[in-house]
Scaffold this motif. Structure first.
Motif, mmCIF file in Angstrom:
data_model
loop_
_atom_site.group_PDB
_atom_site.id
_atom_site.type_symbol
_atom_site.label_atom_id
_atom_site.label_comp_id
_atom_site.label_asym_id
_atom_site.label_seq_id
_atom_site.Cartn_x
_atom_site.Cartn_y
_atom_site.Cartn_z
ATOM 1 N N PRO A 22 -7.527 5.858 7.211
ATOM 2 C CA PRO A 22 -6.660 6.729 7.999
ATOM 3 C C PRO A 22 -5.386 5.970 8.360
ATOM 4 O O PRO A 22 -5.440 4.785 8.669
ATOM 5 C CB PRO A 22 -7.494 7.034 9.246
ATOM 6 N N GLY A 23 -4.264 6.655 8.316
ATOM 7 C CA GLY A 23 -2.982 5.998 8.553
ATOM 8 C C GLY A 23 -2.204 5.773 7.272
ATOM 9 O O GLY A 23 -1.031 5.448 7.308
ATOM 10 N N TRP A 24 -2.874 5.985 6.105
ATOM 11 C CA TRP A 24 -2.224 5.731 4.822
ATOM 12 C C TRP A 24 -2.268 6.982 3.957
ATOM 13 O O TRP A 24 -1.293 7.726 3.894
ATOM 14 C CB TRP A 24 -2.890 4.535 4.124
ATOM 15 N N MET A 25 -3.411 7.238 3.287
ATOM 16 C CA MET A 25 -3.507 8.411 2.404
ATOM 17 C C MET A 25 -4.454 9.468 2.960
ATOM 18 O O MET A 25 -4.818 10.410 2.251
ATOM 19 C CB MET A 25 -3.966 7.994 1.004
ATOM 20 N N ASP A 26 -4.920 9.314 4.164
ATOM 21 C CA ASP A 26 -5.707 10.375 4.790
ATOM 22 C C ASP A 26 -5.610 10.260 6.298
ATOM 23 O O ASP A 26 -5.178 9.237 6.828
ATOM 24 C CB ASP A 26 -7.172 10.347 4.331
ATOM 25 N N TRP A 41 0.827 -1.211 0.000
ATOM 26 C CA TRP A 41 0.000 0.000 0.000
ATOM 27 C C TRP A 41 0.859 1.258 0.000
ATOM 28 O O TRP A 41 1.868 1.352 0.710
ATOM 29 C CB TRP A 41 -0.893 0.028 1.251
ATOM 30 N N VAL A 42 0.389 2.207 -0.760
ATOM 31 C CA VAL A 42 0.994 3.530 -0.797
ATOM 32 C C VAL A 42 0.677 4.231 0.527
ATOM 33 O O VAL A 42 -0.375 4.002 1.125
ATOM 34 C CB VAL A 42 0.439 4.269 -2.033
ATOM 35 N N SER A 43 1.592 5.083 1.006
ATOM 36 C CA SER A 43 1.339 5.683 2.318
ATOM 37 C C SER A 43 2.110 6.972 2.557
ATOM 38 O O SER A 43 3.087 7.260 1.872
ATOM 39 C CB SER A 43 1.712 4.689 3.427
ATOM 40 N N GLY A 89 -9.253 22.458 16.711
ATOM 41 C CA GLY A 89 -10.200 21.528 16.120
ATOM 42 C C GLY A 89 -9.486 20.344 15.510
ATOM 43 O O GLY A 89 -8.259 20.283 15.490
ATOM 44 N N LYS A 90 -10.304 19.412 15.017
ATOM 45 C CA LYS A 90 -9.771 18.223 14.361
ATOM 46 C C LYS A 90 -10.178 18.317 12.901
ATOM 47 O O LYS A 90 -11.376 18.292 12.594
ATOM 48 C CB LYS A 90 -10.352 16.986 15.039
ATOM 49 N N TYR A 91 -9.223 18.478 12.025
ATOM 50 C CA TYR A 91 -9.495 18.702 10.610
ATOM 51 C C TYR A 91 -9.048 17.485 9.808
ATOM 52 O O TYR A 91 -7.903 17.036 9.936
ATOM 53 C CB TYR A 91 -8.742 19.943 10.115
ATOM 54 N N ARG A 92 -9.935 17.015 8.961
ATOM 55 C CA ARG A 92 -9.575 15.879 8.122
ATOM 56 C C ARG A 92 -8.666 16.355 6.986
ATOM 57 O O ARG A 92 -8.896 17.401 6.398
ATOM 58 C CB ARG A 92 -10.849 15.261 7.543
ATOM 59 N N TRP A 93 -7.643 15.592 6.690
ATOM 60 C CA TRP A 93 -6.836 15.882 5.497
ATOM 61 C C TRP A 93 -6.764 14.613 4.660
ATOM 62 O O TRP A 93 -6.979 13.509 5.170
ATOM 63 C CB TRP A 93 -5.441 16.388 5.867
#
Ligand SMILES: [Cu+2]
Length: 200
Positions: free
Chosen positions: A190-194, A45-47, A165-169
């Motif tokens: 989450p933990g890989w590409m977001d 997996w890409v990460s 705050g908690k912002y998603r990327w």
């Protein structure tokens, strides 16, 4: 069945939080992207990975930064280009000056075909396209964490945080090889590409 597995994965995954290193006026966030993580549970997996203030790399995508501060970001990009289907994401948005530096050269956009990943925080209006290494580059890295001696591009930019705050990327390049439309697996985990930017 696969869909069910992804959902379980998504709920079960609680990547740890790494605090960005302190820097004058704010923090310094150092990341790398790799074409293949090289370890279980998903060696192919890409990460993304993140470096802590002590110089150690961690496989997580939850980053803590201070509120109302400047965050100086450095991303070492070890993956080759996948290309962006939507050229919207090839523009640099929301950084200080509206620019990034790619191997020291200031730019405000990237040819969409050259993009390997993006680093985007939609709720903060931030998006930066990341230039991939050439397909025929020598010394390509396939096991994280990748050292600077392997082929990479270096992208730097600065952004300003607002309130706590908690912002998603996330990445918006369909970079998940072997998944349908490149959008499954690491692109949804989450933990890989977001992940999350935790502003404190
Ligand atoms: Cu990506």
């Amino acid at each position: 069945m696969l869909v069910a597995l992804y959902v379980v994965d998504f709920l079960a995954a609680t990547p740890s939080t790494v605090k960005a290193a302190e820097a004058p006026g704010g923090a310094r966030l150092t990341l790398q992207t790799v074409a293949s993580y090289g370890h279980s549970p998903h060696p192919d997996w890409v990460s993304y990975l993140v470096k802590d203030g002590g110089g150690k790399w961690h496989h997580t995508t939850v980053f803590q930064v201070p509120a109302h501060s400047l965050v100086h970001v450095t991303i070492y990009q070890y993956d080759t280009a996948t290309g962006l289907r939507n050229p919207f994401w090839s523009q640099v948005r929301g950084t200080v000056g509206g620019t990034m530096a790619v191997d020291g050269r200031t730019m405000n956009a990237l040819n969409p075909d050259l993009a390997s990943h993006t680093f985007a925080i939609p709720d903060m209006g931030i998006s930066v396209p990341l230039k991939g290494v050439a397909d025929d580059a020598k010394n390509q890295c396939s096991v994280a964490p990748c050292p600077l001696s392997m082929a990479h591009t270096t992208i730097t930019f600065t952004f300003r945080t607002g309130k706590k705050g908690k912002y998603r990327w996330q990445c918006f390049v369909p970079c998940a090889a072997s998944f349908i439309f490149g959008n499954g697996g690491p692109m949804q985990s989450p933990g890989w590409m977001d992940g999350y930017l935790v502003v404190v």
